[in-house]
Design a protein around this motif. Structure first.
Motif, PDB file in Angstrom:
ATOM      1  N   SER A 143      -3.726   6.856   3.156  1.00 21.46           N
ATOM      2  CA  SER A 143      -4.418   7.308   1.945  1.00 21.46           C
ATOM      3  C   SER A 143      -5.523   6.329   1.537  1.00 21.46           C
ATOM      4  O   SER A 143      -6.424   6.695   0.775  1.00 21.46           O
ATOM      5  CB  SER A 143      -3.421   7.469   0.792  1.00 21.46           C
ATOM      6  N   PHE A 144      -5.465   5.113   2.052  1.00 21.09           N
ATOM      7  CA  PHE A 144      -6.507   4.117   1.806  1.00 21.09           C
ATOM      8  C   PHE A 144      -7.525   4.099   2.947  1.00 21.09           C
ATOM      9  O   PHE A 144      -8.737   4.175   2.720  1.00 21.09           O
ATOM     10  CB  PHE A 144      -5.876   2.728   1.651  1.00 21.09           C
ATOM     11  N   ILE A 145      -7.028   4.027   4.169  1.00 21.34           N
ATOM     12  CA  ILE A 145      -7.912   3.862   5.326  1.00 21.34           C
ATOM     13  C   ILE A 145      -8.752   5.110   5.587  1.00 21.34           C
ATOM     14  O   ILE A 145      -9.961   5.013   5.854  1.00 21.34           O
ATOM     15  CB  ILE A 145      -7.097   3.503   6.581  1.00 21.34           C
ATOM     16  N   GLU A 146      -8.145   6.274   5.546  1.00 19.80           N
ATOM     17  CA  GLU A 146      -8.864   7.484   5.936  1.00 19.80           C
ATOM     18  C   GLU A 146     -10.075   7.787   5.064  1.00 19.80           C
ATOM     19  O   GLU A 146     -11.147   8.135   5.583  1.00 19.80           O
ATOM     20  CB  GLU A 146      -7.893   8.671   5.986  1.00 19.80           C
ATOM     21  N   PRO A 147      -9.983   7.675   3.720  1.00 19.92           N
ATOM     22  CA  PRO A 147     -11.193   7.886   2.916  1.00 19.92           C
ATOM     23  C   PRO A 147     -12.281   6.855   3.201  1.00 19.92           C
ATOM     24  O   PRO A 147     -13.467   7.196   3.235  1.00 19.92           O
ATOM     25  CB  PRO A 147     -10.684   7.758   1.469  1.00 19.92           C
ATOM     26  N   VAL A 148     -11.885   5.593   3.428  1.00 21.56           N
ATOM     27  CA  VAL A 148     -12.859   4.549   3.732  1.00 21.56           C
ATOM     28  C   VAL A 148     -13.599   4.876   5.022  1.00 21.56           C
ATOM     29  O   VAL A 148     -14.839   4.829   5.076  1.00 21.56           O
ATOM     30  CB  VAL A 148     -12.170   3.170   3.846  1.00 21.56           C
ATOM     31  N   ILE A 149     -12.855   5.228   6.064  1.00 19.79           N
ATOM     32  CA  ILE A 149     -13.464   5.532   7.365  1.00 19.79           C
ATOM     33  C   ILE A 149     -14.355   6.767   7.269  1.00 19.79           C
ATOM     34  O   ILE A 149     -15.478   6.779   7.803  1.00 19.79           O
ATOM     35  CB  ILE A 149     -12.376   5.738   8.433  1.00 19.79           C
ATOM     36  N   ALA A 150     -13.884   7.801   6.595  1.00 20.83           N
ATOM     37  CA  ALA A 150     -14.661   9.040   6.475  1.00 20.83           C
ATOM     38  C   ALA A 150     -15.984   8.790   5.759  1.00 20.83           C
ATOM     39  O   ALA A 150     -17.042   9.282   6.193  1.00 20.83           O
ATOM     40  CB  ALA A 150     -13.847  10.097   5.735  1.00 20.83           C
ATOM     41  N   ARG A 151     -15.945   8.024   4.690  1.00 17.96           N
ATOM     42  CA  ARG A 151     -17.181   7.750   3.933  1.00 17.96           C
ATOM     43  C   ARG A 151     -18.138   6.868   4.718  1.00 17.96           C
ATOM     44  O   ARG A 151     -19.356   7.088   4.692  1.00 17.96           O
ATOM     45  CB  ARG A 151     -16.824   7.084   2.603  1.00 17.96           C
ATOM     46  N   GLU A 152     -17.601   5.864   5.400  1.00 16.59           N
ATOM     47  CA  GLU A 152     -18.466   4.967   6.162  1.00 16.59           C
ATOM     48  C   GLU A 152     -19.131   5.710   7.326  1.00 16.59           C
ATOM     49  O   GLU A 152     -20.305   5.474   7.632  1.00 16.59           O
ATOM     50  CB  GLU A 152     -17.668   3.768   6.679  1.00 16.59           C
ATOM     51  N   ARG A 153     -18.409   6.610   7.967  1.00 14.20           N
ATOM     52  CA  ARG A 153     -18.998   7.395   9.048  1.00 14.20           C
ATOM     53  C   ARG A 153     -20.082   8.322   8.514  1.00 14.20           C
ATOM     54  O   ARG A 153     -21.157   8.462   9.119  1.00 14.20           O
ATOM     55  CB  ARG A 153     -17.913   8.204   9.763  1.00 14.20           C
ATOM     56  N   LEU A 208       0.805  -1.219   0.000  1.00 14.46           N
ATOM     57  CA  LEU A 208       0.000   0.000   0.000  1.00 14.46           C
ATOM     58  C   LEU A 208       0.839   1.271   0.000  1.00 14.46           C
ATOM     59  O   LEU A 208       0.423   2.284  -0.539  1.00 14.46           O
ATOM     60  CB  LEU A 208      -0.921   0.023   1.231  1.00 14.46           C
ATOM     61  N   GLY A 209       1.993   1.217   0.618  1.00 13.86           N
ATOM     62  CA  GLY A 209       2.758   2.440   0.797  1.00 13.86           C
ATOM     63  C   GLY A 209       2.154   3.252   1.927  1.00 13.86           C
ATOM     64  O   GLY A 209       2.209   2.861   3.084  1.00 13.86           O
TER      65      GLY A 209
END
Length: 228
Positions: A196-206, A191-192
């Motif tokens: 950059s992967f986790i934060e958009p996922v969490i923000a959208r799910e919340r 992933l590097g």
């Protein structure tokens, strides 16, 4: 970890006894498609594909985890003596997520009985089941798990340790568990910048959770769920 495993086993038995297990699996499959639709921009990027698939296939989907869980129940003390603390913490997060998700899915399946599963029936059942604290905690576990996995892949020698463990795991009848650990490591090591992967996922799910629980939002007119 053992408590999480016991909880899932009890919930699975409860689902079987109430003849809802197939409905739970159908719901989980639909939710996976919803996740992929919500995060289609991430899922379409090559460097994120393995991580997205790991969440969908290994943590949140309708896959039968009974063999993996049985393997884990046998070897948790041994794993604790071999794996770094961060790896054990990530494993605990994965099992906690699996247990809580199954509990919520069973409640949803019970509410959806006899209904066609689509974005409209799902949104209404989600609001009716409620349990916002559990939904928030579910997202928090995902966030913490992502960070734990990000830390694990940077532990010196962890990749070699997992690779060398494959043969002993196979000989001990623990190949299913080993493959789960291996896929998790492979998914996150490439992933590097994990954030950059986790934060958009969490923000959208919340954001999606808050919309679904917002009583001022008419779900029939303004359903925030994507078409699946």
């Amino acid at each position: 970890m053992v408590e999480h495993l016991h909880q899932v086993n009890e919930l699975r038995e409860q689902a079987e006894q109430s003849q809802l297990l197939n409905d739970v699996h159908a719901l989980q499959a639909w939710q996976c498609q919803r996740l992929l639709a919500t995060h289609a921009d991430l899922a379409s990027q090559k460097r994120y594909q393995l991580a997205m698939q790991f969440f969908v296939d290994e943590l949140y989907g309708p896959k039968d985890f009974s063999q993996r869980d049985a393997d884990l129940a046998r070897v948790i003390p041994k794993l604790a003596s071999v794996l770094p603390n961060k790896a054990m913490s990530a494993l605990d997060d994965a099992l906690a997520l699996n247990a809580l998700s199954f509990e919520l899915d069973l409640a949803m399946a019970d509410k959806l009985q006899g209904q066609n599963l689509d974005r409209d029936s799902y949104a209404l059942a989600y609001r009716q089941v409620g349990r916002p604290d559990d939904r928030r905690h579910q997202i928090e576990i995902i966030a913490h798990l992502g960070q734990q996995l990000a830390d694990v892949v940077h532990i010196r020698g962890i990749g070699m340790l997992i690779k060398l463990a494959r043969r002993p795991a196979k000989m001990a009848g623990l190949l299913t568990l080993h493959e789960f650990l291996e896929r998790g490591f492979d998914a996150f090591k490439g992933l590097g910048d994990v954030h950059s992967f986790i934060e958009p996922v969490i923000a959208r799910e919340r954001a999606l959770m808050l919309q679904l629980f917002d009583e001022n939002l008419d779900l029939k007119k303004d359903n925030p769920l994507p078409h699946v």
